[in-house]
Design an enzyme around this catalytic site. Sequence first.
Site, PDB file in Angstrom:
ATOM      1  N   SER A   1     102.799  21.152 122.662  1.00  0.00           N
ATOM      2  CA  SER A   1     103.023  22.052 123.788  1.00  0.00           C
ATOM      3  C   SER A   1     104.491  22.338 124.081  1.00  0.00           C
ATOM      4  O   SER A   1     104.799  23.315 124.740  1.00  0.00           O
ATOM      5  CB  SER A   1     102.354  21.488 125.040  1.00  0.00           C
ATOM      6  OG  SER A   1     102.958  20.262 125.380  1.00  0.00           O
TER       7      SER A   1
ATOM      8  N   HIS B   1      95.796  23.589 123.178  1.00  0.00           N
ATOM      9  CA  HIS B   1      96.735  24.729 123.190  1.00  0.00           C
ATOM     10  C   HIS B   1      96.495  25.697 122.029  1.00  0.00           C
ATOM     11  O   HIS B   1      97.195  26.693 121.920  1.00  0.00           O
ATOM     12  CB  HIS B   1      98.189  24.246 123.126  1.00  0.00           C
ATOM     13  CG  HIS B   1      98.741  23.836 124.453  1.00  0.00           C
ATOM     14  ND1 HIS B   1      99.088  24.742 125.429  1.00  0.00           N
ATOM     15  CD2 HIS B   1      99.005  22.609 124.962  1.00  0.00           C
ATOM     16  CE1 HIS B   1      99.549  24.085 126.489  1.00  0.00           C
ATOM     17  NE2 HIS B   1      99.500  22.789 126.233  1.00  0.00           N
TER      18      HIS B   1
ATOM     19  N   LYS C   1      92.478  26.143 129.734  1.00  0.00           N
ATOM     20  CA  LYS C   1      93.628  26.925 129.258  1.00  0.00           C
ATOM     21  C   LYS C   1      93.139  28.322 128.837  1.00  0.00           C
ATOM     22  O   LYS C   1      92.754  29.112 129.697  1.00  0.00           O
ATOM     23  CB  LYS C   1      94.364  26.163 128.159  1.00  0.00           C
ATOM     24  CG  LYS C   1      95.046  24.917 128.713  1.00  0.00           C
ATOM     25  CD  LYS C   1      95.965  24.201 127.753  1.00  0.00           C
ATOM     26  CE  LYS C   1      96.773  23.131 128.457  1.00  0.00           C
ATOM     27  NZ  LYS C   1      96.380  21.755 128.120  1.00  0.00           N
TER      28      LYS C   1
END
Length: 396
Positions: free
Chosen positions: A183, A211, A242
């Site tokens: 990240s 991610h 996310k």
Amino acid sequence: MYNDYRKHLTAIINEIREGGLYKNEYIITSPQGAEITLESGQKVLNFCANNYLGLSNNESLRDAARNALDGHGYGMSSVRFICGTTDLHKKLEKKLADFFGTEDTILYAACFDANGGVFEPLLTDEDAIISDSLNHASIIDGVRLCKAQRYRYENADMADLEKQLQISMAQRFRLIVTDGVFSMDGNVAPLDKIVALAEKYKAMVMVDESHSAGVVGNTGRGVTELYDLRGKVEIITGTLGKAFGGAIGGFTSGKKEIIEMLRQRSRPYLFSNSIPPMVAAAGIRMVDMMTETNQLQDKLHRNSEYFIAEMKKLGFDIKPTRSAICAVMLYDAKLSQEFAARLLKEGIYVIGFYYPVVAKGQARIRVQLSAAHEHEHLDKAIAAFKKTGIDLGVIK
Ligand SMILES: *Cc1c(COP(=O)(O)O)cnc(C)c1O
């Protein structure tokens, strides 16, 4: 007694503040999106959300959630194995397995719980976990809860991974665990090489796609799509918080016996509430949308490529990335804070990261691109970076 403890806490908090490490929270009064309103009334362009596909306030997802709210109610008031499983939970698990090309999926309240509950039921002190040094905090905590022998390799360093695998040959079973996208830099784990080493040293592989799901790979199926390894790794974990709508929820997906064992023994699954039916319903809609068209994934990829290319043209130092994360390197902690503050005045909301979130002397601004961004948003951010970069002597 509390007086003493209050003094103790106050002293630590003051230390945090004096070290410049105190975390302040901006208060948002609008829905999450490309443009948000802060409590001050200032409207800013948001470049620091994990809202990669722009689904946080998507109308179709809101409709799916609303329908489930009316049809299935608000909360489950139960863990899954008592009376917390609806048809929507089962359907979402099936959809996620199909999405990743795996055999089965188990839902959790968050990916933090998925990672916290994945190791301990599967491995014992006879086994080994070999973990990337930059893995997410939830993986680190999950590994701590497990009695397996622990090995750590330097971030994405395949020579070091091989060395650790050799040392771990004394153990019965080996599991290599890595984030799909890291990240802070936005780099992708070299999963092709990891899987090759896993085969050589008879190890299993777990990848956390938090991610990367929705982001990496042509259709957003994550790092296993990028390297053509769909269905080849034993365990995938990920979040619904996310790219996948941004509400709440996590999951572990993979081999069916592994998922079956987690349903029997994984503590965050057995002892924590079910996700609300509306979140499951929106998740189902999300997977359907990503399957019906590739529009959002394509737009995210276009936005990321454009932004990164323009920033490099301006002379900014950008970490190598293959995701929707663009780390603009400034190296100096103070400079990163000043830079972010000035950008906010220009209406661009980003965060400066510095030690201990990243290594000493590696301060940066992390920009996160989204399919919610329109071209004019990107251009406005690029112009603000240019102005601030020149004013602060970062670029010429
Ligand atoms: C965000 C993140 C998590 C935690 O996800 P939640 O669902 O918010 O708990 C876990 N792993 C990685 C790699 C993440 O980036």
